[in-house]
Motif scaffolding. Sequence first.
Motif, PDB file in Angstrom:
ATOM      1  N   LYS A 198     120.091  14.962 -18.127  1.00  0.00           N
ATOM      2  CA  LYS A 198     118.982  14.751 -17.302  1.00  0.00           C
ATOM      3  C   LYS A 198     118.124  13.961 -17.613  1.00  0.00           C
ATOM      4  O   LYS A 198     117.812  13.932 -18.682  1.00  0.00           O
ATOM      5  CB  LYS A 198     118.675  16.442 -17.040  1.00  0.00           C
ATOM      6  N   VAL A 199     116.748  14.459 -16.122  1.00  0.00           N
ATOM      7  CA  VAL A 199     115.874  13.049 -17.138  1.00  0.00           C
ATOM      8  C   VAL A 199     114.473  14.533 -16.453  1.00  0.00           C
ATOM      9  O   VAL A 199     114.483  14.894 -15.281  1.00  0.00           O
ATOM     10  CB  VAL A 199     115.449  12.097 -16.476  1.00  0.00           C
ATOM     11  N   GLU A 200     113.451  14.563 -16.888  1.00  0.00           N
ATOM     12  CA  GLU A 200     112.211  15.790 -16.443  1.00  0.00           C
ATOM     13  C   GLU A 200     111.019  15.351 -15.768  1.00  0.00           C
ATOM     14  O   GLU A 200     110.766  13.966 -16.433  1.00  0.00           O
ATOM     15  CB  GLU A 200     112.320  16.495 -18.293  1.00  0.00           C
ATOM     16  N   VAL A 201     110.563  15.634 -14.878  1.00  0.00           N
ATOM     17  CA  VAL A 201     109.142  14.850 -14.696  1.00  0.00           C
ATOM     18  C   VAL A 201     108.336  15.632 -14.581  1.00  0.00           C
ATOM     19  O   VAL A 201     108.369  17.252 -13.429  1.00  0.00           O
ATOM     20  CB  VAL A 201     109.484  14.667 -12.783  1.00  0.00           C
ATOM     21  N   LYS A 202     107.170  15.122 -14.527  1.00  0.00           N
ATOM     22  CA  LYS A 202     105.990  16.261 -14.882  1.00  0.00           C
ATOM     23  C   LYS A 202     104.965  15.911 -14.063  1.00  0.00           C
ATOM     24  O   LYS A 202     104.610  14.521 -13.800  1.00  0.00           O
ATOM     25  CB  LYS A 202     105.568  16.442 -16.195  1.00  0.00           C
ATOM     26  N   ASN A 203     103.765  16.501 -14.143  1.00  0.00           N
ATOM     27  CA  ASN A 203     102.836  15.789 -12.918  1.00  0.00           C
ATOM     28  C   ASN A 203     103.190  16.086 -11.755  1.00  0.00           C
ATOM     29  O   ASN A 203     101.874  15.522 -11.364  1.00  0.00           O
ATOM     30  CB  ASN A 203     102.240  14.536 -13.761  1.00  0.00           C
ATOM     31  N   MET A 204     103.360  16.740 -11.036  1.00  0.00           N
ATOM     32  CA  MET A 204     102.902  16.861  -9.520  1.00  0.00           C
ATOM     33  C   MET A 204     102.369  18.204  -9.129  1.00  0.00           C
ATOM     34  O   MET A 204     102.591  19.340  -9.639  1.00  0.00           O
ATOM     35  CB  MET A 204     104.653  16.911  -8.957  1.00  0.00           C
ATOM     36  N   ASN A 205     101.108  17.092  -8.334  1.00  0.00           N
ATOM     37  CA  ASN A 205     100.985  18.401  -8.186  1.00  0.00           C
ATOM     38  C   ASN A 205     100.371  19.240  -6.207  1.00  0.00           C
ATOM     39  O   ASN A 205      99.211  19.495  -5.464  1.00  0.00           O
ATOM     40  CB  ASN A 205      98.507  18.311  -8.320  1.00  0.00           C
ATOM     41  N   SER A 206     101.995  19.019  -6.037  1.00  0.00           N
ATOM     42  CA  SER A 206     101.929  19.620  -4.468  1.00  0.00           C
ATOM     43  C   SER A 206     103.233  18.986  -4.205  1.00  0.00           C
ATOM     44  O   SER A 206     104.480  18.841  -4.771  1.00  0.00           O
ATOM     45  CB  SER A 206     100.750  18.091  -3.477  1.00  0.00           C
ATOM     46  N   ILE A 207     103.686  20.188  -3.070  1.00  0.00           N
ATOM     47  CA  ILE A 207     105.180  20.158  -3.306  1.00  0.00           C
ATOM     48  C   ILE A 207     105.787  18.983  -2.422  1.00  0.00           C
ATOM     49  O   ILE A 207     107.114  18.234  -2.697  1.00  0.00           O
ATOM     50  CB  ILE A 207     105.477  22.014  -2.579  1.00  0.00           C
ATOM     51  N   ARG A 208     105.327  18.083  -1.521  1.00  0.00           N
ATOM     52  CA  ARG A 208     104.983  16.809  -1.544  1.00  0.00           C
ATOM     53  C   ARG A 208     105.384  16.204  -2.503  1.00  0.00           C
ATOM     54  O   ARG A 208     106.394  15.434  -2.662  1.00  0.00           O
ATOM     55  CB  ARG A 208     104.582  17.019  -0.276  1.00  0.00           C
ATOM     56  N   ASN A 209     104.160  15.979  -3.830  1.00  0.00           N
ATOM     57  CA  ASN A 209     104.519  14.903  -4.536  1.00  0.00           C
ATOM     58  C   ASN A 209     106.040  15.443  -5.212  1.00  0.00           C
ATOM     59  O   ASN A 209     106.609  14.337  -5.866  1.00  0.00           O
ATOM     60  CB  ASN A 209     103.234  15.716  -5.051  1.00  0.00           C
ATOM     61  N   VAL A 210     106.253  16.712  -5.101  1.00  0.00           N
ATOM     62  CA  VAL A 210     107.818  16.855  -6.040  1.00  0.00           C
ATOM     63  C   VAL A 210     109.125  16.112  -5.655  1.00  0.00           C
ATOM     64  O   VAL A 210     109.869  16.227  -6.064  1.00  0.00           O
ATOM     65  CB  VAL A 210     108.311  18.695  -6.050  1.00  0.00           C
ATOM     66  N   GLY A 211     108.657  16.493  -3.570  1.00  0.00           N
ATOM     67  CA  GLY A 211     109.893  15.854  -3.442  1.00  0.00           C
ATOM     68  C   GLY A 211     110.053  14.140  -3.704  1.00  0.00           C
ATOM     69  O   GLY A 211     111.099  14.019  -3.173  1.00  0.00           O
ATOM     70  N   ASP A 212     108.691  13.431  -3.440  1.00  0.00           N
ATOM     71  CA  ASP A 212     108.613  12.361  -3.586  1.00  0.00           C
ATOM     72  C   ASP A 212     108.944  11.942  -4.962  1.00  0.00           C
ATOM     73  O   ASP A 212     109.714  10.863  -5.324  1.00  0.00           O
ATOM     74  CB  ASP A 212     106.873  11.618  -3.415  1.00  0.00           C
ATOM     75  N   ALA A 213     108.434  12.721  -5.770  1.00  0.00           N
ATOM     76  CA  ALA A 213     109.387  12.361  -7.507  1.00  0.00           C
ATOM     77  C   ALA A 213     110.389  12.678  -8.078  1.00  0.00           C
ATOM     78  O   ALA A 213     111.172  11.377  -8.494  1.00  0.00           O
ATOM     79  CB  ALA A 213     108.431  13.156  -8.681  1.00  0.00           C
ATOM     80  N   ILE A 214     111.138  13.559  -7.605  1.00  0.00           N
ATOM     81  CA  ILE A 214     112.706  14.195  -7.016  1.00  0.00           C
ATOM     82  C   ILE A 214     113.424  12.455  -6.313  1.00  0.00           C
ATOM     83  O   ILE A 214     114.423  11.420  -7.066  1.00  0.00           O
ATOM     84  CB  ILE A 214     112.905  15.042  -6.748  1.00  0.00           C
ATOM     85  N   ALA A 215     112.712  11.823  -5.498  1.00  0.00           N
ATOM     86  CA  ALA A 215     113.248  10.816  -4.578  1.00  0.00           C
ATOM     87  C   ALA A 215     113.887   9.763  -5.481  1.00  0.00           C
ATOM     88  O   ALA A 215     114.381   9.018  -5.386  1.00  0.00           O
ATOM     89  CB  ALA A 215     112.810  11.150  -2.937  1.00  0.00           C
ATOM     90  N   TYR A 216     112.037   9.534  -5.955  1.00  0.00           N
ATOM     91  CA  TYR A 216     112.042   8.338  -6.506  1.00  0.00           C
ATOM     92  C   TYR A 216     112.899   8.261  -7.637  1.00  0.00           C
ATOM     93  O   TYR A 216     113.305   6.842  -7.861  1.00  0.00           O
ATOM     94  CB  TYR A 216     110.244   7.959  -7.301  1.00  0.00           C
ATOM     95  N   GLU A 217     112.766   9.854  -8.343  1.00  0.00           N
ATOM     96  CA  GLU A 217     113.940   9.807  -9.673  1.00  0.00           C
ATOM     97  C   GLU A 217     115.372   9.085  -9.179  1.00  0.00           C
ATOM     98  O   GLU A 217     116.359   8.645  -9.862  1.00  0.00           O
ATOM     99  CB  GLU A 217     113.418  10.750 -10.651  1.00  0.00           C
TER     100      GLU A 217
END
Lengths: 405, 475
Positions: free
Chosen positions: B213-232
């Motif tokens: 797994k890869v860990e992603v940090k530094n999202m500061n909104s729920i939308r960011n979380v969705g976008d970061a996961i989609a990108y990943e």
Amino acid sequence: MQSDIFTYIDPSPFSLMENGPLTGKSVVIQPNMSVRDWPTEAGSAALERYIALEDATVVERLRQAGANIKGSSRMSEMGFGLGGDTGAQALADGIADIVLITDTLGEARVAASTIGAIGFKPSHGIVSRFGLIGLVPSMECYGVLANSLADISDVMRVIAGNDDHDLSMLEGKVPDFDKNYPIEESKGSLAVIQECFDLLSPEDSQDFDKTLKRLNQAGLNIEKFRLADFDLFSKVHKVIGSVEASSAGGKYDGVRYGHRTSSASNWNEMFLKSRGESFGLLVKTYMFQGAYFQFENYKAFENACRIRARLLKEIEGIFNKVDALILPTRRSNIPVDTTLGISKVYDAFLMTLLANVTGSPAISLPGLISRMKNDPGLQIIGPHLGDARLLFIASQLKNIAKRDI
Amino acid sequence: MNYEAVIGLEIHVQLNCSTKMFCDCPNIPGDEPNQNTCPICLWMPGALPQFSQEALEKATLVCLALNCEIQKQSAFDQKVYYYPDLPKGFQLSQAHRPLAKNGWMDIVGEDGNQKKLRIHHIHMEEDVAKLVHEIEGRTPISLVDFNRAGSPLVEIVSEPDMRTPYDAMEFLRRLRTQIRYTGSSEGSMEQGTLRVDANISIRQRGSNELNTKVEVKNMNSIRNVGDAIAYEIKRQTECLKTGEPILLHTRLWDPEKHITTAMRGKFEGPCVPDPSVPHIIISDKWLCHMKSLLPEMPNQKTQRFIKQYGLVHEEAAFMTSERDISEYFEVVVSKKASARTSAHWIATQLLPILKDRNQKIKENPVTPERFAQLLLMLEHDEINTNSAKEVLIRLFDSDRTPEEIVEKFGFKQISDTSEISDLVEKVIADNPSAVANYRKGHEKALGFLIGQAMQASQGKANPKRIQEILMEKLN
């Protein structure tokens, strides 16, 4: 010379109570016990120029009981082992009536035995550790040195007892030091762990055996127990102690106090250099060993914790049958020297470690094994929280000795 | 090949306790640097930790709200790592024996089906200090602010049950609502009281294996979380296709560029039992008491709103989406305003204005009493909808009652028949072609004529009465 003994002398010592239980008693402590506005370097450059912000609970209680805290002695780094310690000397020289030395491996008892004084290590958890600059929280405690059992009892009455500042204390379970323990109520028996004889020199072994015979003649049952795991006490102490020391020492980073390196190009280097320059070889090695178990061999640490629990049970089993364990305080042929490395330091404390691992109260009594200068000291160890009874048994042994020697 | 993502979240929640977790310092990280510190949170030599009962209570409420089993015994460990933000070389956290285990939350997935997402455990831990790196100037320096050191947190560790960014966002929304309801935390990603790390791995659809797994940090909104996961997911899928190995590491979400960048290898420090903080032993009695302190949660409240107030599900769900909204709604309704009108007006009028003003419902200057009075005037035809909207805007900047504002600005609705009759006759006379169109059967023309009449009344006439009278006169 007083200046050789003290790292700090209170310029205007005071006592709060005119008729307190310790009024008129002079006390010398160590600089790992906090006294507000006193330099408190715990024998380490890691605390260079550190001035304590608050009184340790023990210090506060001693003063309130009328004791006059004269100053702090020299001590080994962080109280680990005995190296250049002068607390016992203060007692031997008559500068102090009572001396406090932290007991991590058995330092208080061993130091007492070297000067022919009494050294007492209370049960773990009955004396507040607030303000004590420790190294091995689960095994170290304040040790008390004095020339009489009465002084030891008086000090314990004052310093033991709950403290809201120390949540790790055992709530409401303080032994009653005022209670009398009639001899009829005791089992009248002491346990000898056979394995300890293997560790003694022929002379110590002979002297100790003679003592046991005398006690037996005086009417005490001496029961012999085999404890094949006796050598595990030092191994368990070494693993758990070093891990705790590594954690406890983590706060010495040179950021808020203590020695900070003169040159570093980034924080990482600052940490490494400050810490590297701060600690002496022994403590550094000890912390390094702890870090090894934390980072590289956690399994060994878990095993040590499990073995510790098992050892506790085994010792508890013995205490169901006897009043106390009896063994010498130290091996008179093994030098106490902190410059020889961890193993050698542990070798010097093989007789005392058991009480630190199990949290039991233990006391070292002089003149019962030998009247010679190199008396190893007679140690008795009681069950956890059996401090008051142990002190009573100690007084009985002294009486028997008086009659028979 | 057909891939699917396996997503787990680690969520840090800052509890809004009055003190820090192990000392009595105020839990106000934003104060002047190093103002809220003491020998304990600076971990001076000889200091020993205290333990905040409030932190335990608030953490327990969070655990209960997320359907977790509170453990009878939990304990703190030392999470060892060396960094200037840690004053003692370790962080106190519950690694081996967490406060609670086995929670869950239901979400409705993208396909409309309900989905149960499990929570592995929730543990308490202390926050670390804040570092300020000043890199400008000749010598770069790092400053440490210990105000935040020792602030109480809980960390929620989900099971890797999520498969899509949508799942993760829904999970977070539901979780945030539940947590906010307990009153234990503000739960704001924007303000950092809710921090989310996402763990993402990719596998063949239908497989059960868990890949690196890869860990992603530094999202500061729920939308960011969705976008970061989609990108990943996209990035890792590409890696799989090109045969590039996926390594265990931590990546940072860049909200500007909408990409993740590699930060460091994922570091897991050792965790050693702490000898100074006592074990936490929870009695049945205490736990019962805590359960009794748990407020009515959104799901139950939604059901009650439907039953008690006759709201439809959508309205009820919206009115319970935040505890403050639900409480505001209930006060308004208790002042005799109609429930559905209240729900409608809160959702479509009040909240949008608040949003524009960047205010929360708690900071709302329009008290529920005044809001209810406004709605009652509307229901009693004393003002029309347009006027009501105007009055509402004025309520925000005035302490007057709606009646006073209606009076002062002359918003009172004209329902008087003769007055409206006069208006209507004038409109008919002025607009002969529209009248003719209406009579030819063009329904639209009626609307035009009503509009003209409303305009003539400066928006104060009762449109229903206009229509009635207009039709009466035209037919």
